[in-house]
Enzyme design. Sequence first.
Site, PDB file in Angstrom:
ATOM      1  N   LYS B  82      -2.409   0.674   2.486  1.00  0.00           N
ATOM      2  CA  LYS B  82      -1.089   0.143   2.159  1.00  0.00           C
ATOM      3  C   LYS B  82      -0.446   1.044   1.096  1.00  0.00           C
ATOM      4  CE  LYS B  82       0.739  -4.403   0.718  1.00  0.00           C
ATOM      5  NZ  LYS B  82       0.309  -5.783   0.336  1.00  0.00           N
ATOM      6  N   SER B 157       2.414  -9.321   2.914  1.00  0.00           N
ATOM      7  CA  SER B 157       3.122  -8.076   2.737  1.00  0.00           C
ATOM      8  C   SER B 157       2.433  -6.867   3.343  1.00  0.00           C
ATOM      9  CB  SER B 157       3.342  -7.818   1.240  1.00  0.00           C
ATOM     10  OG  SER B 157       2.107  -7.685   0.570  1.00  0.00           O
ATOM     11  N   SER B 181      -1.197 -11.974   1.602  1.00  0.00           N
ATOM     12  CA  SER B 181      -0.684 -10.737   2.198  1.00  0.00           C
ATOM     13  C   SER B 181      -1.694  -9.916   2.995  1.00  0.00           C
ATOM     14  CB  SER B 181      -0.062  -9.853   1.119  1.00  0.00           C
ATOM     15  OG  SER B 181       1.126 -10.443   0.651  1.00  0.00           O
TER      16      SER B 181
END
Lengths: 58, 471
Positions: B82, B157, B181
């Site tokens: 990420k 997320s 997330s």
Amino acid sequence: MTEEVRALAQAAGLPLPQERASLLSASLSMLWLGRDVLLSLPLGEEGPAAVFRAPATT
Amino acid sequence: MKGQELTGLTLAEASRLIRRREISPTELTEACLARIRTLEPQVNAFITVMAEEAMATARLLGEEAARGELRGPLHGIPVGVKDLFFTAGFPTTAGSPLLAHHISQEDATVVARLRQAGAVVVGKLNLHEFALGATSKNPHFGPVRNPWDLSRVAGGSSGGSGAAVAVGECLAALGTDTGGSIRIPSSLCGITGLKPTYGRVSLHGVVPLSWSLDHVGPMCRTAEDCALVLEVIAGPDERDASCAPFPVPRYSHQLEEGVRGLRIGLPQEHFWEGVDGEVANLVRQAVDVLAELGAQVREVSLPYMDMIPHAVVSIMLPEAVAYHLPRLRQHPEAYGEDVRLRLEMGALIPAVQYVQAQRVRKAVVAAWREVFREVDLLATPTTPIVAPRIEEGDLEATLTLIRNTNPFNLTGQPAISVPCGFTNSGLPVGLQLVGRWWEEGTVLRAAHAYQQATSWHRRLPPSSSMPPPRG
């Protein structure tokens, strides 16, 4: 409410135009309701010990 | 093996083939990079692709493998991270133009550990701006699209991590989880994602959202793969004071212990309210499978559920704004509308509310410890709904998506999402299993037992158009 939000935002160093403060007002009333819910729990003298340590160790 | 056959492998399968020298790290990395070239125009999972560096690393690891010098199960495995994790020499944008030119000099602790273990970092994955939302509709880098239906969100997320693993652009990914997330995009994209216990994995070198709620964890196709990644990234880190000095068990060695005798609690409050009918049915069927495998299922009651949503938001937003306030004051227009609104709200939460939320948190943990004397795991739907359409409002979608996941950020317990079926419209549904603090091994072993008995995790999205991976 909107004026209160504007005043608080100003104090936080985030001056907000009227329409933005108005947008925030609706959501903030929910958040502030949350404050009262949280404060309604009697927790005695206990503090939030070791908040940044793993909760399981507290 | 070629192209899509390679990228359809699980991490564990690819690792075995590398060990037997049936495939090389170079072939595998090349195949993932080819997938990225083909699919990115639709899926948009990556912000930065590190093709040249990845191939150079893969060649080096290939030479080591040819000499029989394997670093471990992750040797030669392509992974994505990420775009919140520092990667030396490459930008870490956090999904914001404010950090578009931020290039760190060192790797995040977990990225360094992955590299040391032989993983090949293929790129930085798209996300909800600054990780503050659950849809990954990033206004600056474009929305991550759900591989099962490109008109829907991938969740967030860590949406890029979920989508990239689902389509085989990488075999594993790192995500972060502050309110769900890791688990939300895992559920919405049909993969397996683990949020470990708070303090199990270092946060050093990760752009923060909320220091006392942030967790780092693996997102993979299977629980077995998550176990292999967690063994590498977990453990003490002197550069992160929140990281506990506990030894890391060999999770992969506990996987075959099964669920016989494990006590699984079904919470009666909160987690089944507002759940879509198809989602509820599939999750209940998954719990039935665990019962058939020997688990004892019982209803449980979790104290303080009405307090928890208030406590989470009262901690998360003030901590987030403490990090963002200088930039928010200077460049409010550089934030997306939803993220800006959340941060402005955080700036207006009184200090007493934050402190009281932390006190409530301590009370919740103490009370839930008692519940976990009666059960070993909890089972819930990961999300109450399937992936929303991209055009749906972000604020409402995020509130719904985080409902079942964020209580365990407050308590810091380990929690996993595993695919447990598909709706009639072909969208994946996730089962969430939650364990006692520091008992990731139990969570992983139950998830593995479920995946040994089912094949939902083997399904690949239509946009993959790949043959099923080898058993």
